[in-house]
Design a protein around this motif. Structure first.
Motif, PDB file in Angstrom:
ATOM      1  N   LEU A   1     -11.040  -4.739  -5.477  1.00  0.00           N
ATOM      2  CA  LEU A   1     -12.159  -4.495  -4.577  1.00  0.00           C
ATOM      3  C   LEU A   1     -11.662  -4.286  -3.162  1.00  0.00           C
ATOM      4  N   ALA A   2     -12.539  -3.679  -2.352  1.00  0.00           N
ATOM      5  CA  ALA A   2     -12.243  -3.553  -0.932  1.00  0.00           C
ATOM      6  C   ALA A   2     -12.172  -4.932  -0.300  1.00  0.00           C
ATOM      7  N   VAL A   3     -11.388  -5.045   0.779  1.00  0.00           N
ATOM      8  CA  VAL A   3     -11.202  -6.337   1.423  1.00  0.00           C
ATOM      9  C   VAL A   3     -11.424  -6.211   2.922  1.00  0.00           C
ATOM     10  N   THR A   4     -11.691  -7.334   3.541  1.00  0.00           N
ATOM     11  CA  THR A   4     -11.843  -7.392   4.992  1.00  0.00           C
ATOM     12  C   THR A   4     -10.511  -7.817   5.593  1.00  0.00           C
ATOM     13  N   PRO A   5      -9.933  -7.005   6.488  1.00  0.00           N
ATOM     14  CA  PRO A   5      -8.629  -7.358   7.050  1.00  0.00           C
ATOM     15  C   PRO A   5      -8.731  -8.497   8.031  1.00  0.00           C
ATOM     16  N   GLY A   6      -7.597  -9.119   8.287  1.00  0.00           N
ATOM     17  CA  GLY A   6      -7.549 -10.187   9.267  1.00  0.00           C
ATOM     18  C   GLY A   6      -6.459 -11.167   8.926  1.00  0.00           C
ATOM     19  N   PRO A   7      -6.232 -12.169   9.775  1.00  0.00           N
ATOM     20  CA  PRO A   7      -5.180 -13.154   9.524  1.00  0.00           C
ATOM     21  C   PRO A   7      -5.361 -13.879   8.201  1.00  0.00           C
ATOM     22  N   CYS A   8      -6.641 -14.126   7.798  1.00  0.00           N
ATOM     23  CA  CYS A   8      -6.928 -14.741   6.507  1.00  0.00           C
ATOM     24  C   CYS A   8      -7.488 -13.668   5.600  1.00  0.00           C
ATOM     25  N   ARG A   9      -6.774 -13.282   4.568  1.00  0.00           N
ATOM     26  CA  ARG A   9      -7.165 -12.161   3.741  1.00  0.00           C
ATOM     27  C   ARG A   9      -8.213 -12.581   2.715  1.00  0.00           C
ATOM     28  N   SER A  10      -9.248 -11.758   2.589  1.00  0.00           N
ATOM     29  CA  SER A  10     -10.240 -11.966   1.549  1.00  0.00           C
ATOM     30  C   SER A  10      -9.881 -11.094   0.360  1.00  0.00           C
ATOM     31  N   THR A  11     -10.398 -11.431  -0.804  1.00  0.00           N
ATOM     32  CA  THR A  11     -10.084 -10.651  -1.995  1.00  0.00           C
ATOM     33  C   THR A  11     -11.249  -9.834  -2.493  1.00  0.00           C
ATOM     34  N   ALA A  12     -12.462 -10.066  -1.951  1.00  0.00           N
ATOM     35  CA  ALA A  12     -13.598  -9.352  -2.521  1.00  0.00           C
ATOM     36  C   ALA A  12     -14.712  -9.115  -1.516  1.00  0.00           C
ATOM     37  N   GLU A  13     -14.370  -8.997  -0.222  1.00  0.00           N
ATOM     38  CA  GLU A  13     -15.400  -8.779   0.766  1.00  0.00           C
ATOM     39  C   GLU A  13     -15.559  -7.288   1.029  1.00  0.00           C
ATOM     40  N   GLY A  14     -16.686  -6.919   1.607  1.00  0.00           N
ATOM     41  CA  GLY A  14     -16.917  -5.528   1.965  1.00  0.00           C
ATOM     42  C   GLY A  14     -17.476  -4.747   0.796  1.00  0.00           C
ATOM     43  N   THR A  15     -17.664  -3.452   1.017  1.00  0.00           N
ATOM     44  CA  THR A  15     -18.208  -2.603  -0.024  1.00  0.00           C
ATOM     45  C   THR A  15     -17.123  -2.168  -0.980  1.00  0.00           C
ATOM     46  N   PHE A  16     -17.505  -1.825  -2.189  1.00  0.00           N
ATOM     47  CA  PHE A  16     -16.522  -1.335  -3.156  1.00  0.00           C
ATOM     48  C   PHE A  16     -15.962  -0.016  -2.650  1.00  0.00           C
ATOM     49  N   GLY A  17     -14.644   0.083  -2.544  1.00  0.00           N
ATOM     50  CA  GLY A  17     -14.071   1.257  -1.927  1.00  0.00           C
ATOM     51  C   GLY A  17     -13.064   1.992  -2.761  1.00  0.00           C
TER      52      GLY A  17
ATOM     53  N   ALA B   1      -2.028   8.184  20.228  1.00  0.00           N
ATOM     54  CA  ALA B   1      -2.353   6.775  20.397  1.00  0.00           C
ATOM     55  C   ALA B   1      -2.285   6.047  19.070  1.00  0.00           C
ATOM     56  N   SER B   2      -1.767   4.812  19.101  1.00  0.00           N
ATOM     57  CA  SER B   2      -1.606   4.031  17.889  1.00  0.00           C
ATOM     58  C   SER B   2      -1.757   2.554  18.241  1.00  0.00           C
ATOM     59  N   GLY B   3      -2.943   1.986  17.963  1.00  0.00           N
ATOM     60  CA  GLY B   3      -3.268   0.678  18.481  1.00  0.00           C
ATOM     61  C   GLY B   3      -2.996  -0.510  17.581  1.00  0.00           C
ATOM     62  N   LEU B   4      -2.395  -0.295  16.389  1.00  0.00           N
ATOM     63  CA  LEU B   4      -2.179  -1.414  15.451  1.00  0.00           C
ATOM     64  C   LEU B   4      -3.455  -2.237  15.354  1.00  0.00           C
ATOM     65  N   ASP B   5      -4.553  -1.573  15.009  1.00  0.00           N
ATOM     66  CA  ASP B   5      -5.901  -1.989  15.345  1.00  0.00           C
ATOM     67  C   ASP B   5      -6.732  -2.559  14.205  1.00  0.00           C
ATOM     68  N   ILE B   6      -6.146  -2.832  13.056  1.00  0.00           N
ATOM     69  CA  ILE B   6      -6.967  -3.185  11.901  1.00  0.00           C
ATOM     70  C   ILE B   6      -7.750  -4.488  12.095  1.00  0.00           C
ATOM     71  N   GLY B   7      -7.303  -5.353  12.978  1.00  0.00           N
ATOM     72  CA  GLY B   7      -7.978  -6.620  13.197  1.00  0.00           C
ATOM     73  C   GLY B   7      -9.059  -6.594  14.259  1.00  0.00           C
ATOM     74  N   LEU B   8      -9.370  -5.417  14.821  1.00  0.00           N
ATOM     75  CA  LEU B   8     -10.334  -5.324  15.915  1.00  0.00           C
ATOM     76  C   LEU B   8     -11.756  -5.130  15.405  1.00  0.00           C
ATOM     77  N   THR B   9     -12.716  -5.658  16.149  1.00  0.00           N
ATOM     78  CA  THR B   9     -14.112  -5.353  15.893  1.00  0.00           C
ATOM     79  C   THR B   9     -14.395  -3.921  16.334  1.00  0.00           C
ATOM     80  N   ASP B  10     -15.552  -3.413  15.983  1.00  0.00           N
ATOM     81  CA  ASP B  10     -15.908  -2.049  16.384  1.00  0.00           C
ATOM     82  C   ASP B  10     -15.885  -1.897  17.904  1.00  0.00           C
TER      83      ASP B  10
END
Length: 400
Positions: free
Chosen positions: A377-393, A128-137
């Motif tokens: 820094l880690a970023v939050t995926p989505g149509p609008c990309r952030s540059t510094a959201e989320g935990t340091f990864g 299975a491969s859902g191209l899923d990075i933009g989905l909520t949990d």
């Protein structure tokens, strides 16, 4: 039998949810699907799902020829484009014509392509491969529960932007698949889509490996970076998979020679002849092959005939608009039918209507972000990309 003409069409895959990867997301879940139809003087037409860039130039190589001479015509198409180069979407157009010719050849023989190519089993194992990075949990869990209900016990997630988020999401899908399999351990893969530098890849995967058993990491660094892929393979326990964006055996040779790929992938849009040649090259080096793509029907047929097929990608459970395929998914595998040829039938009227409602996306996973491979820094995926959201990864400046 002679080739007399061709038509180009465009339809769409409607996912009904956001789809994408570390490079971007199609927020509306609508992805264009180009189609090539090849005509003959005996009324048999062949269908190839793939681009139609430089189609007139490429068609000139096969116009008036016997479509059953598929491998010879494949090389003619390569020769007709060698000056400008036959990589990228041009290679995809060659692959679409090639697939249509295989469809014609099998129809003329009155056999499904899998049998014409020498396969003895219509069942092709899938993941299975859902191209899923933009989905909520919650959306992620619901998506992979649907796959699990079809018997799939391995899954590939999109990631690469945040270690802790990747760990969390992989763990969620592991729980879904484990429960569906009554406690059996599932296969888990992560696809970074060329988002990292070499050091970032080793650090990211190494951290995930502390708590997760990964089957493979896909495209951890740039597709052509043979030394980099080899460095990643040496630095992690999981296998390195790559090759879906490589076009031509000349691009695979340095990766295999460098030990940069453990699982050899080919994209469905590159065509049947390319897949068969790559599979033979991989087999000569004791490496498995794995087809990639949303509509890999042609490579599913071809996969039945090669000794080193590992598993094929299953993305959307629905066909593109106006496309019907003689196959189904059962017990975690594609099951091919007995219709002569590819078993693909198209409704051009439905496709045309779909095209009128579909605009080509101006943002999405087909556009490489400016900071790919050098994020701090880690970023939050989505149509609008952030540059510094989320935990340091993943990424420190020392990784450059």
């Amino acid at each position: 039998m002679r080739i007399t003409g061709y038509r180009t069409l465009t339809t769409a895959q409607r996912w009904g949810r956001p789809v994408g990867d570390a490079n971007g997301v199609y927020a509306d879940g609508v992805v264009p699907v180009p189609v090539v139809v090849v005509e003959t003087d005996e009324g048999i037409t062949g269908v190839g799902l793939g681009p139609h860039v430089e189609a007139e130039v490429i068609f000139a190589a096969i116009d008036g020829q016997d479509p059953r001479a598929v491998t010879a015509l494949y090389d003619r198409m390569l020769r007709h484009t060698f000056k400008a180069g036959h990589a990228g979407v041009v290679f995809g157009t060659i692959g679409a014509f090639d697939t249509a010719l295989w469809d014609i050849k099998a129809q003329a023989a009155g056999e499904p392509l899998w049998r014409l190519l020498g396969g003895d089993d219509r069942v092709v194992h899938a993941y299975a491969s859902g191209l899923d990075i933009g989905l909520t949990d919650d959306e992620l869990v619901a998506t992979y529960q649907v796959y699990a209900e079809r018997g799939l016990r391995a899954a590939k997630l999109k990631g690469g932007l945040d270690i802790e988020r990747d760990r969390h999401r992989l763990s969620l899908v592991r729980e879904v698949l484990t429960e569906a399999a009554h406690g059996a351990r599932p296969g888990l893969m992560l696809d970074a889509n060329e988002a990292w530098s070499r050091k970032q890849a080793v650090r990211h995967v190494g951290e995930l490996e502390r708590t997760l058993d990964l089957t493979w990491i896909e495209e951890p660094v740039r597709r052509w970076d043979a030394d980099g892929l080899a460095a990643v393979s040496r630095g992690v326990r999981t296998a390195v998979a790559s090759g879906e964006n490589l076009t031509g055996l000349e691009q695979f040779r340095p990766l295999i020679a460098a030990g940069g790929v453990d699982i050899v992938q080919t994209a469905a849009v590159w065509g049947v002849t390319h897949f068969l040649r790559v599979a033979a090259l991989a087999h000569a080096h004791d490496l498995p092959v794995s087809p990639i793509g949303n509509t890999p029907v042609a490579l599913l047929h071809a996969a039945t005939s090669v000794p080193n097929h590992l598993v094929s990608e299953l993305q959307c459970l629905q066909s593109p608009i106006g496309v019907a395929m003689d196959l189904h998914v059962e017990d975690g595998a594609f099951v091919l039918g007995d219709t002569p040829g590819l078993g693909v039938r198209i409704d051009e009227a439905v496709m045309t209507a779909a095209r009128q409602r579909t605009a080509h996306p101006s943002d999405g996973p087909h556009i490489r972000p400016e900071l790919a491979g050098r994020r701090l820094l880690a970023v939050t995926p989505g149509p609008c990309r952030s540059t510094a959201e989320g935990t340091f990864g993943t990424m420190g400046m020392e990784d450059r």
